[in-house]
Design an enzyme around this catalytic site. Structure first.
Site, PDB file in Angstrom:
ATOM      1  NE  ARG A 176      -3.591  -2.232   3.008  1.00 11.36           N
ATOM      2  CZ  ARG A 176      -3.069  -3.548   3.475  1.00 11.36           C
ATOM      3  NH1 ARG A 176      -2.203  -3.333   4.000  1.00 11.36           N
ATOM      4  NH2 ARG A 176      -4.156  -4.406   3.641  1.00 11.36           N
TER       5      ARG A 176
ATOM      6  CE  LYS B  94      -5.999  -0.623   5.228  1.00  9.95           C
ATOM      7  NZ  LYS B  94      -7.334  -0.906   4.498  1.00  9.95           N
TER       8      LYS B  94
ATOM      9  CG  HIS C  77      -4.880   0.234  -3.784  1.00  7.80           C
ATOM     10  ND1 HIS C  77      -4.057   0.451  -2.639  1.00  7.80           N
ATOM     11  CD2 HIS C  77      -5.644  -0.686  -3.566  1.00  7.80           C
ATOM     12  CE1 HIS C  77      -4.583  -0.326  -1.620  1.00  7.80           C
ATOM     13  NE2 HIS C  77      -5.604  -1.050  -2.208  1.00  7.80           N
TER      14      HIS C  77
ATOM     15  NE  ARG D 224      -3.034  -3.922  -1.530  1.00 10.30           N
ATOM     16  CZ  ARG D 224      -2.723  -4.562  -0.494  1.00 10.30           C
ATOM     17  NH1 ARG D 224      -1.337  -4.932  -0.331  1.00 10.30           N
ATOM     18  NH2 ARG D 224      -3.256  -5.212   0.520  1.00 10.30           N
TER      19      ARG D 224
ATOM     20  CG  HIS E  55      -6.339  -8.706   1.481  1.00 11.05           C
ATOM     21  ND1 HIS E  55      -6.457  -9.063   0.185  1.00 11.05           N
ATOM     22  CD2 HIS E  55      -6.173  -7.231   1.275  1.00 11.05           C
ATOM     23  CE1 HIS E  55      -6.339  -8.104  -0.685  1.00 11.05           C
ATOM     24  NE2 HIS E  55      -6.257  -6.957   0.039  1.00 11.05           N
TER      25      HIS E  55
ATOM     26  CE1 TYR F 272      -6.762  -7.174  -6.776  1.00 13.44           C
ATOM     27  CE2 TYR F 272      -6.867  -8.312  -4.680  1.00 13.44           C
ATOM     28  CZ  TYR F 272      -6.675  -7.222  -5.295  1.00 13.44           C
ATOM     29  OH  TYR F 272      -6.359  -5.856  -4.532  1.00 13.44           O
TER      30      TYR F 272
END
Length: 281
Positions: free
Chosen positions: A134, A158, A227, A230, A253, A262
């Protein structure tokens, strides 16, 4: 902070609550948070929709309000949880835009070797594409996060979750050239961050966005941002046969459903699988 949210997430949530407070005052509800109730919350969200805010943004506003109202009730600031019956709006999951190999190579070759920040920009683009970081993760990357011997990068994502990413030789070489040849010249005062601006300050995620957008434009590519790299990273891993759970770990994730998006992007692999394994080809 107790939930482990990143500074960017906290800033977004604070903005959502300011919007709610501004709406309450505009509607004449000036008595404070204890005036919150279900009907007023619904009215606020409806006003956001009427103002043209996208469903995904309204969903985030809703999540912010639900967390805040739960806290406010538990802390005694409101008599009850005003958002208890508030439902989350459904969002359509759109397929992400990805770069093919040829376009990715165009982007990586776009920086001008004569530019002052050429080595930094090449290293940054290589890292975003080779590691699927990110923008905020790349901006915050420590200089000691690179292990050239093992060929990996240590990333803090995150929720302060750490992941170890193999990034490949071209990326490692680009980072090494930048770290040895340019970063010492940019460094004005001690900092642990890897990527620095022209003034010697650590870059922000906004700068990362600007770098990608600028070089994408130079390469003749449209609608490309960090992104996008990514998305391309994840899609090409799956196209190459990587396990979905592995890609989930590489992207950081929390929810496998996010990674599953994806699997719908690479139609070329779907066609290949059907050609090889369909019972009636």
């Amino acid at each position: 902070m107790e939930c482990g949210f990143s500074p960017a997430t906290l800033a977004a949530y604070a903005g959502d609550l300011r919007d709610l407070r501004t709406w309450m005052e505009r509607e004449g509800h000036r008595g404070g948070w204890h005036e919150l109730d279900h009907e007023r919350l619904v009215g606020h969200l409806q006003s956001l929709a009427a103002g043209g805010l996208q469903t995904a943004s309204i969903a985030r506003h809703t999540a912010t309000i639900r967390v805040f109202c739960r806290f406010a009730a538990a802390a005694g600031h409101t008599p009850a949880d005003a958002a208890e019956r508030l439902s989350q709006p459904r969002t359509w999951r759109t397929l992400p835009h990805v770069l093919g190999h040829a376009d990715a190579e165009k982007l990586l070759a776009a920086p001008d070797p004569a530019a002052t920040l050429y080595l930094r920009d090449v290293a940054l683009l290589e890292l975003l594409y080779a590691g699927g970081l990110r923008a905020s993760e790349a901006a915050a990357l420590p200089a000691d996060a690179i292990d050239a011997t093992l060929g990996v990068v240590r990333v803090l994502g995150k929720g302060n979750k750490e992941r170890i990413l193999p990034v490949g030789t071209p990326c490692l070489q680009a980072i090494q050239r930048y770290a040895e040849q340019l970063r010492p010249k940019l460094l004005k005062e001690p900092t642990g961050r890897l990527f620095l601006s022209r003034t010697g300050q650590p870059v922000t995620r906004i700068v990362v966005w600007q770098v990608v957008k600028r070089h994408a434009a130079a390469a003749g590519l449209h609608n490309v941002h960090p992104h996008t790299l990514r998305h391309s990273y994840a899609t090409q891993l799956l196209a190459g046969g990587a396990d979905l759970r592995v890609v989930q770990e590489m992207l950081g994730h929390a929810d496998l459903g996010t990674t599953e998006l994806y699997t719908h992007v690479d139609r070329s692999r779907l066609a290949d699988v059907l050609a090889r394994f369909h019972p009636r080809p």
